[in-house]
Design an enzyme around this catalytic site. Sequence first.
Site, PDB file in Angstrom:
ATOM      1  N   PHE A 105       0.876  -1.247   0.053  1.00  0.00           N
ATOM      2  CA  PHE A 105       0.107   0.108   0.064  1.00  0.00           C
ATOM      3  C   PHE A 105       1.154   1.206   0.052  1.00  0.00           C
ATOM      4  O   PHE A 105       0.399   2.409  -0.385  1.00  0.00           O
ATOM      5  CB  PHE A 105      -0.939   0.015   1.271  1.00  0.00           C
ATOM      6  CG  PHE A 105      -0.723   0.737   2.064  1.00  0.00           C
ATOM      7  CD1 PHE A 105       0.210   0.148   3.395  1.00  0.00           C
ATOM      8  CD2 PHE A 105      -0.724   2.109   2.428  1.00  0.00           C
ATOM      9  CE1 PHE A 105       0.733   0.903   4.437  1.00  0.00           C
ATOM     10  CE2 PHE A 105      -0.312   2.772   3.478  1.00  0.00           C
ATOM     11  CZ  PHE A 105       0.329   2.226   4.617  1.00  0.00           C
ATOM     12  N   LYS A 106       2.112   1.187   0.387  1.00  0.00           N
ATOM     13  CA  LYS A 106       2.879   2.365   0.491  1.00  0.00           C
ATOM     14  C   LYS A 106       3.065   3.117  -0.926  1.00  0.00           C
ATOM     15  O   LYS A 106       3.563   4.177  -0.947  1.00  0.00           O
ATOM     16  CB  LYS A 106       4.383   2.042   1.078  1.00  0.00           C
ATOM     17  CG  LYS A 106       4.037   1.916   2.695  1.00  0.00           C
ATOM     18  CD  LYS A 106       5.268   1.440   3.485  1.00  0.00           C
ATOM     19  CE  LYS A 106       5.216   1.444   4.890  1.00  0.00           C
ATOM     20  NZ  LYS A 106       4.454   0.413   5.315  1.00  0.00           N
ATOM     21  N   ASP A 107       2.931   2.208  -1.851  1.00  0.00           N
ATOM     22  CA  ASP A 107       2.964   2.907  -3.247  1.00  0.00           C
ATOM     23  C   ASP A 107       2.251   3.947  -3.655  1.00  0.00           C
ATOM     24  O   ASP A 107       2.299   4.998  -4.324  1.00  0.00           O
ATOM     25  CB  ASP A 107       2.671   1.593  -4.386  1.00  0.00           C
ATOM     26  CG  ASP A 107       3.645   0.778  -4.589  1.00  0.00           C
ATOM     27  OD1 ASP A 107       5.033   0.941  -4.368  1.00  0.00           O
ATOM     28  OD2 ASP A 107       3.327  -0.647  -4.896  1.00  0.00           O
TER      29      ASP A 107
END
Length: 483
Positions: A105-107
């Site tokens: 999810f850090k993308d």
Amino acid sequence: MYYHSTRSLQPQVDSAQAVLNGLAPDGGLYVPQQLPDIDVQALLQMDTCAMAETIIGALLPDIPNMDRLVHNAYSGKFTAPDLTPTVQAGDFTVLELFHGPTSAFKDVALCMLPQLLTAARAEKGMQEDILILTATSGDTGKAALEGFKDVPGTKICVFYPHGGVSAVQRAQMATQEGNNVTVLAVEGNFDDTQTGVKNIFATVGNEKTPGGARLSTANSINIGRLAPQITYYFKAYADLLHAGKIQMGEKVNFCVPTGNFGDILAGFLAKKLGLPVGRLVCASNANNVLTDFIETGVYDRRRPLHKTISPSMDILVSSNLERLLYLLSEDTALVAGLMQKLNTEGVYTVPESLHQAIRQEFWAGCCDDEKTRQTIGRVFRQTGYLCDTHTATGWAVAEDYRAETKDPTPMVVLSTASPYKFPAAVLSALEQTDCTDEFMQMDRLQELTGIAIPAPLAAVRAKKERHTEVIAREDMLNKVLHL
Ligand SMILES: *Cc1c(COP(=O)(O)O)cnc(C)c1O
């Protein structure tokens, strides 16, 4: 729009400067002086990129051309056209945040941050390159590398502990492409690596490096990393609305697998901006500092850090909690005092009124490795949905929440990584296996579940390794000074 520290009302800086600074000079985190007005009804009719443009633009109005920045950040980088799709599984709606370049999810935030940083740099007339330094236990480093690769005006150097990341995570970083990237394995564990990076910041400070760059980080304390995460809460709500599962204005709960408290804080900000959110459910693994805190009002970091199968949540000091303390108390002196206590004594207790306010907004639970594995297996057998280890903690805690409160409000569980990022743990939750090669485990998982390996992860295998250097801790500074 002006920002100030969670620990003092002065000095104020505009939103572009807040992004450039990252951390406020007194060590606090930047918070907006007041939240912008957003037309929620209109927002919920937009596509994901237009939502992002509106929300990020409202929070960071001193950074121009937000439409172009959002386009540069996301176009062609996500395999899902709407970036963060929702799927129905069992009793829950799952919000999938892992369709970006690195399958975590850090993308969503780290594709956007380089755009915001370079635009803020241009706006402020800063001439020097920005050199991003990151210590990573796996996910952040790769997402930051992908986000910053070949972004003009930036360089990035990622350090990870040699032998301390999974084989898939190592391969993802070792094969990183781009002309402005450096990846170094450091002899030592994650703490050594992180301490090494902190020492570099302490030594170099605001000075230019010999290469003429100024240092910055891709860490989630930066408001520029937080703002892009607000979008997907609105997006999930819009999906439920358009599917006829809720009426406009009806409340929705979100359950968030939590480490540094960045993701769930974005959910709280979405609520403050007008999204009808009921409870925010905070899921932890065996490192359950936040569960205890939300239940008791006592934050106590004086405990061992457990290494779990959901490593991105293995954390004892959740930095972004500081922003919540400020937003609910609006008392910078109180927050400064609590953070001082955390620093010197490792523990603090919030006033009863603040504790009550937190409990009204949040519910917390935790899930150990055993229960995480059981949840992955059971959910897959019952619903056909395959959770990664982090998502499974969220799922298990969402079930506990339902069982304990009987709250019938629709629940969205945030899915923060592809199960193929943690193939060993996920496969062992489904069947007995003695296979130890992570890429073979991926194949087996695909065969067993029929769920395709994400293309970027599958591609890593065939890519050439470019970064294989292992350095001693003492050499980290020297490396940076020569970039
Ligand atoms: C970073 C991360 C988390 C935790 O998010 P925070 O914003 O730190 O609370 C959860 N799951 C995965 C897969 C992550 O990479």
